[in-house]
Motif scaffolding. Structure first.
Motif, PDB file in Angstrom:
ATOM      1  N   ASN A  66       0.773  -1.252  -0.037  1.00 31.55           N
ATOM      2  CA  ASN A  66      -0.166  -0.041  -0.145  1.00 31.55           C
ATOM      3  C   ASN A  66       0.730   1.520   0.121  1.00 31.55           C
ATOM      4  O   ASN A  66       0.342   2.184  -0.708  1.00 31.55           O
ATOM      5  N   PHE A  67       1.896   1.079   0.645  1.00 28.24           N
ATOM      6  CA  PHE A  67       2.916   2.318   0.988  1.00 28.24           C
ATOM      7  C   PHE A  67       4.016   2.282   0.102  1.00 28.24           C
ATOM      8  O   PHE A  67       5.120   3.073   0.387  1.00 28.24           O
ATOM      9  N   SER A  68       3.922   1.482  -0.881  1.00 27.80           N
ATOM     10  CA  SER A  68       5.070   1.531  -1.954  1.00 27.80           C
ATOM     11  C   SER A  68       4.229   1.674  -3.250  1.00 27.80           C
ATOM     12  O   SER A  68       4.216   2.670  -3.861  1.00 27.80           O
ATOM     13  N   PHE A  69       3.998   0.630  -3.945  1.00 30.55           N
ATOM     14  CA  PHE A  69       3.338   0.504  -4.949  1.00 30.55           C
ATOM     15  C   PHE A  69       1.757   1.322  -5.220  1.00 30.55           C
ATOM     16  O   PHE A  69       1.580   1.831  -6.025  1.00 30.55           O
ATOM     17  N   GLY A  70       1.449   1.148  -4.042  1.00 27.15           N
ATOM     18  CA  GLY A  70       0.095   1.683  -3.828  1.00 27.15           C
ATOM     19  C   GLY A  70       0.163   3.375  -3.633  1.00 27.15           C
ATOM     20  O   GLY A  70      -0.890   3.953  -3.886  1.00 27.15           O
ATOM     21  N   MET A  71       1.472   3.854  -3.726  1.00 23.15           N
ATOM     22  CA  MET A  71       1.328   5.520  -3.755  1.00 23.15           C
ATOM     23  C   MET A  71       1.992   5.854  -4.911  1.00 23.15           C
ATOM     24  O   MET A  71       2.470   6.798  -4.895  1.00 23.15           O
ATOM     25  N   LEU A  72       2.050   5.038  -6.276  1.00 24.09           N
ATOM     26  CA  LEU A  72       2.545   5.234  -7.208  1.00 24.09           C
ATOM     27  C   LEU A  72       2.273   6.629  -7.848  1.00 24.09           C
ATOM     28  O   LEU A  72       3.085   7.204  -8.510  1.00 24.09           O
ATOM     29  N   GLY A  73       0.791   6.578  -7.845  1.00 30.63           N
ATOM     30  CA  GLY A  73       0.242   8.003  -8.221  1.00 30.63           C
ATOM     31  C   GLY A  73       0.985   9.249  -7.854  1.00 30.63           C
ATOM     32  O   GLY A  73       1.215  10.044  -8.545  1.00 30.63           O
ATOM     33  N   LEU A  74       1.028   9.085  -6.478  1.00 35.85           N
ATOM     34  CA  LEU A  74       1.564  10.552  -5.926  1.00 35.85           C
ATOM     35  C   LEU A  74       2.893  10.603  -5.959  1.00 35.85           C
ATOM     36  O   LEU A  74       3.482  11.783  -6.282  1.00 35.85           O
ATOM     37  N   LEU A  75       3.617   9.582  -6.031  1.00 34.90           N
ATOM     38  CA  LEU A  75       5.058   9.445  -6.404  1.00 34.90           C
ATOM     39  C   LEU A  75       5.381  10.124  -7.444  1.00 34.90           C
ATOM     40  O   LEU A  75       6.508  10.771  -8.141  1.00 34.90           O
ATOM     41  N   THR A  76       4.596   9.456  -8.595  1.00 36.72           N
ATOM     42  CA  THR A  76       4.867   9.897 -10.109  1.00 36.72           C
ATOM     43  C   THR A  76       4.584  11.395 -10.268  1.00 36.72           C
ATOM     44  O   THR A  76       5.172  12.123 -10.921  1.00 36.72           O
ATOM     45  N   ALA A  77       3.512  11.822  -9.455  1.00 32.24           N
ATOM     46  CA  ALA A  77       3.237  13.217  -9.814  1.00 32.24           C
ATOM     47  C   ALA A  77       4.309  14.164  -9.358  1.00 32.24           C
ATOM     48  O   ALA A  77       4.879  15.004  -9.945  1.00 32.24           O
ATOM     49  N   PHE A  78       5.056  13.933  -8.130  1.00 31.50           N
ATOM     50  CA  PHE A  78       6.197  14.531  -7.789  1.00 31.50           C
ATOM     51  C   PHE A  78       7.198  14.498  -8.759  1.00 31.50           C
ATOM     52  O   PHE A  78       7.869  15.457  -9.129  1.00 31.50           O
ATOM     53  N   MET A  79       7.708  13.428  -9.001  1.00 29.77           N
ATOM     54  CA  MET A  79       8.762  12.904 -10.221  1.00 29.77           C
ATOM     55  C   MET A  79       8.694  13.487 -11.288  1.00 29.77           C
ATOM     56  O   MET A  79       9.744  14.053 -12.150  1.00 29.77           O
ATOM     57  N   VAL A  80       7.557  13.423 -12.050  1.00 29.56           N
ATOM     58  CA  VAL A  80       7.222  13.852 -13.480  1.00 29.56           C
ATOM     59  C   VAL A  80       7.614  15.749 -13.191  1.00 29.56           C
ATOM     60  O   VAL A  80       8.374  16.352 -13.941  1.00 29.56           O
ATOM     61  N   ALA A  81       6.864  16.176 -12.448  1.00 31.23           N
ATOM     62  CA  ALA A  81       7.239  17.801 -12.253  1.00 31.23           C
ATOM     63  C   ALA A  81       8.793  18.222 -12.002  1.00 31.23           C
ATOM     64  O   ALA A  81       9.289  18.757 -12.547  1.00 31.23           O
ATOM     65  N   ASN A  82       9.427  17.174 -11.022  1.00 28.44           N
ATOM     66  CA  ASN A  82      10.804  17.354 -10.746  1.00 28.44           C
ATOM     67  C   ASN A  82      11.671  17.077 -11.764  1.00 28.44           C
ATOM     68  O   ASN A  82      12.605  18.020 -12.381  1.00 28.44           O
ATOM     69  N   GLN A  83      11.198  16.190 -12.620  1.00 27.02           N
ATOM     70  CA  GLN A  83      12.290  15.931 -13.781  1.00 27.02           C
ATOM     71  C   GLN A  83      11.970  16.779 -15.113  1.00 27.02           C
ATOM     72  O   GLN A  83      12.890  17.125 -15.579  1.00 27.02           O
ATOM     73  N   MET A  84      10.520  17.401 -15.109  1.00 27.34           N
ATOM     74  CA  MET A  84      10.531  18.472 -16.062  1.00 27.34           C
ATOM     75  C   MET A  84      11.368  19.576 -15.887  1.00 27.34           C
ATOM     76  O   MET A  84      11.833  19.952 -16.999  1.00 27.34           O
ATOM     77  N   MET A  85      11.526  19.981 -14.674  1.00 26.90           N
ATOM     78  CA  MET A  85      12.245  21.364 -14.528  1.00 26.90           C
ATOM     79  C   MET A  85      13.703  21.042 -14.852  1.00 26.90           C
ATOM     80  O   MET A  85      14.380  21.906 -15.134  1.00 26.90           O
ATOM     81  N   GLU A  86      14.035  19.757 -14.324  1.00 24.65           N
ATOM     82  CA  GLU A  86      15.523  19.305 -14.660  1.00 24.65           C
ATOM     83  C   GLU A  86      15.582  19.373 -15.891  1.00 24.65           C
ATOM     84  O   GLU A  86      16.811  19.861 -16.553  1.00 24.65           O
ATOM     85  N   LYS A  87      14.974  18.525 -16.987  1.00 20.77           N
ATOM     86  CA  LYS A  87      15.279  18.452 -18.129  1.00 20.77           C
ATOM     87  C   LYS A  87      15.217  19.797 -19.093  1.00 20.77           C
ATOM     88  O   LYS A  87      15.805  20.060 -20.283  1.00 20.77           O
ATOM     89  N   LEU A  88      14.192  20.745 -18.508  1.00 23.29           N
ATOM     90  CA  LEU A  88      14.052  21.980 -19.174  1.00 23.29           C
ATOM     91  C   LEU A  88      15.175  23.169 -18.809  1.00 23.29           C
ATOM     92  O   LEU A  88      15.176  24.291 -19.128  1.00 23.29           O
ATOM     93  N   GLY A  89      16.188  22.673 -17.737  1.00 20.96           N
ATOM     94  CA  GLY A  89      17.023  23.575 -17.132  1.00 20.96           C
ATOM     95  C   GLY A  89      16.857  24.381 -16.355  1.00 20.96           C
ATOM     96  O   GLY A  89      17.688  25.280 -15.881  1.00 20.96           O
ATOM     97  N   HIS A  90      15.662  24.069 -15.466  1.00 24.17           N
ATOM     98  CA  HIS A  90      15.130  25.022 -14.434  1.00 24.17           C
ATOM     99  C   HIS A  90      15.518  24.307 -13.214  1.00 24.17           C
ATOM    100  O   HIS A  90      14.421  24.053 -12.247  1.00 24.17           O
TER     101      HIS A  90
END
Length: 308
Positions: A66-90
């Protein structure tokens, strides 16, 4: 075959590589790779639960899922935004973007705030969502002495292990190819993920090969997602394989054992063999091109290390 592989190498792959290097695509791919530990943790417990289904006295570790794979949506939301800023150079906004994404994610999963200030939300909204299709009509038909007619049911699509041979996209044969790859990295990943694949758990190979956001490997996965269901539908509709008529959840039991259990038909073994060959033929040319690409990357890395 040689002409097709040359086309994959000289035309398709360079075009797809350019596409995958775009910041949006690169950010999504990087995000998926960074959440692999959480996926692997949940996958390990899924395997453990197969054993626990036969030995109920074993401790229940569902909370770890529940608190690993079950939290995948929340974890992905953070990582996508985080990595988007990194790949865009911000890079100065990576943390702020991730935290903002979490806030937006929680807002969109429809939490409830009552008059007393109690905040509630359905827990399963924090994780990946699955597809649940009905088999109730088939059960009712059999109980009435009629033949089951509905094929697009959960047991036929998922738990029979024919369409999901190794997991969604039929990745078991790809996993086997990786186990004997000439690329050291692919061989390592293949051998680390083969056990979950046998039990139809393919999140580890999906995100560590990676298949997700890898255009070269996503194409055969899409092809298998079409051809596999077509073969199963044809064999069941033509009477060459029984349509499942019982609600049996054995998704983590390896096929073709699960296939026979679900269909109550030994012909499922033959269908399994046919699909295994079909999936293998589909994966092979794409895998060989990707393998060649990875070998070249490994050789370049080795040369750079020697120069250092």
């Amino acid at each position: 075959m040689k002409r097709f592989m040359n086309w994959l190498t000289n035309s398709f792959t360079p075009t797809m590589n350019k596409f995958s290097q775009k910041p949006v695509v690169a950010a999504l791919s990087s995000s998926m790779q960074k959440i692999i530990p959480f996926i692997l943790t949940g996958s390990c417990i899924h395997l453990y639960n197969v054993l626990r289904s036969y030995i109920p006295a074993l401790p229940n570790f569902i909370r770890i899922i529940n608190f690993s794979f079950g939290m995948l949506g929340l974890l992905t939301a953070f990582m996508v935004a985080n990595q988007m800023m990194e790949k865009l150079g911000h890079t100065q906004y990576t943390i702020n973007a991730g935290l903002t994404a979490i806030s937006v994610f929680i807002m969109f999963i429809k939490p409830v705030l009552d008059a007393n200030g109690m905040f509630t939300v359905e827990f399963n909204r924090f994780g990946p969502t699955g597809i649940i299709v009905g088999i109730a009509a088939n059960i009712a038909a059999v109980e009435a002495g009629l033949a089951p007619m509905n094929i697009a049911i959960n047991e036929a699509v998922f738990t029979a292990g024919l369409i999901t041979m190794g997991g969604m996209g039929a990745t078991l044969t790809l996993n086997l190819l990786m186990c004997f790859s000439k690329s050291k990295s692919l061989k390592t990943v293949g051998r680390l993920t083969i056990l979950p694949s046998i039990f139809n758990i393919n999140e580890p190979i999906m995100y560590s090969a990676p298949i997700v956001m890898n255009p070269l490997l996503m194409v055969p996965m899409w092809i298998n997602s079409i051809t596999g269901p077509l073969v199963v539908w044809f064999t069941m509709r033509s009477g060459l394989l029984n349509i499942p008529s019982k609600m049996i959840q054995v998704g983590q039991i390896p096929a073709p054992l699960s296939s026979v259990m679900i269909t109550e038909d030994l012909r499922a073994v033959l269908v399994y063999v046919v699909l295994f060959i079909l999936y293998l033929v589909t994966w092979y040319p794409f895998f060989k091109v990707y393998e060649k690409q990875r070998i070249a990357e490994e050789q370049n890395e080795l040369q750079l290390d020697q120069l250092d």
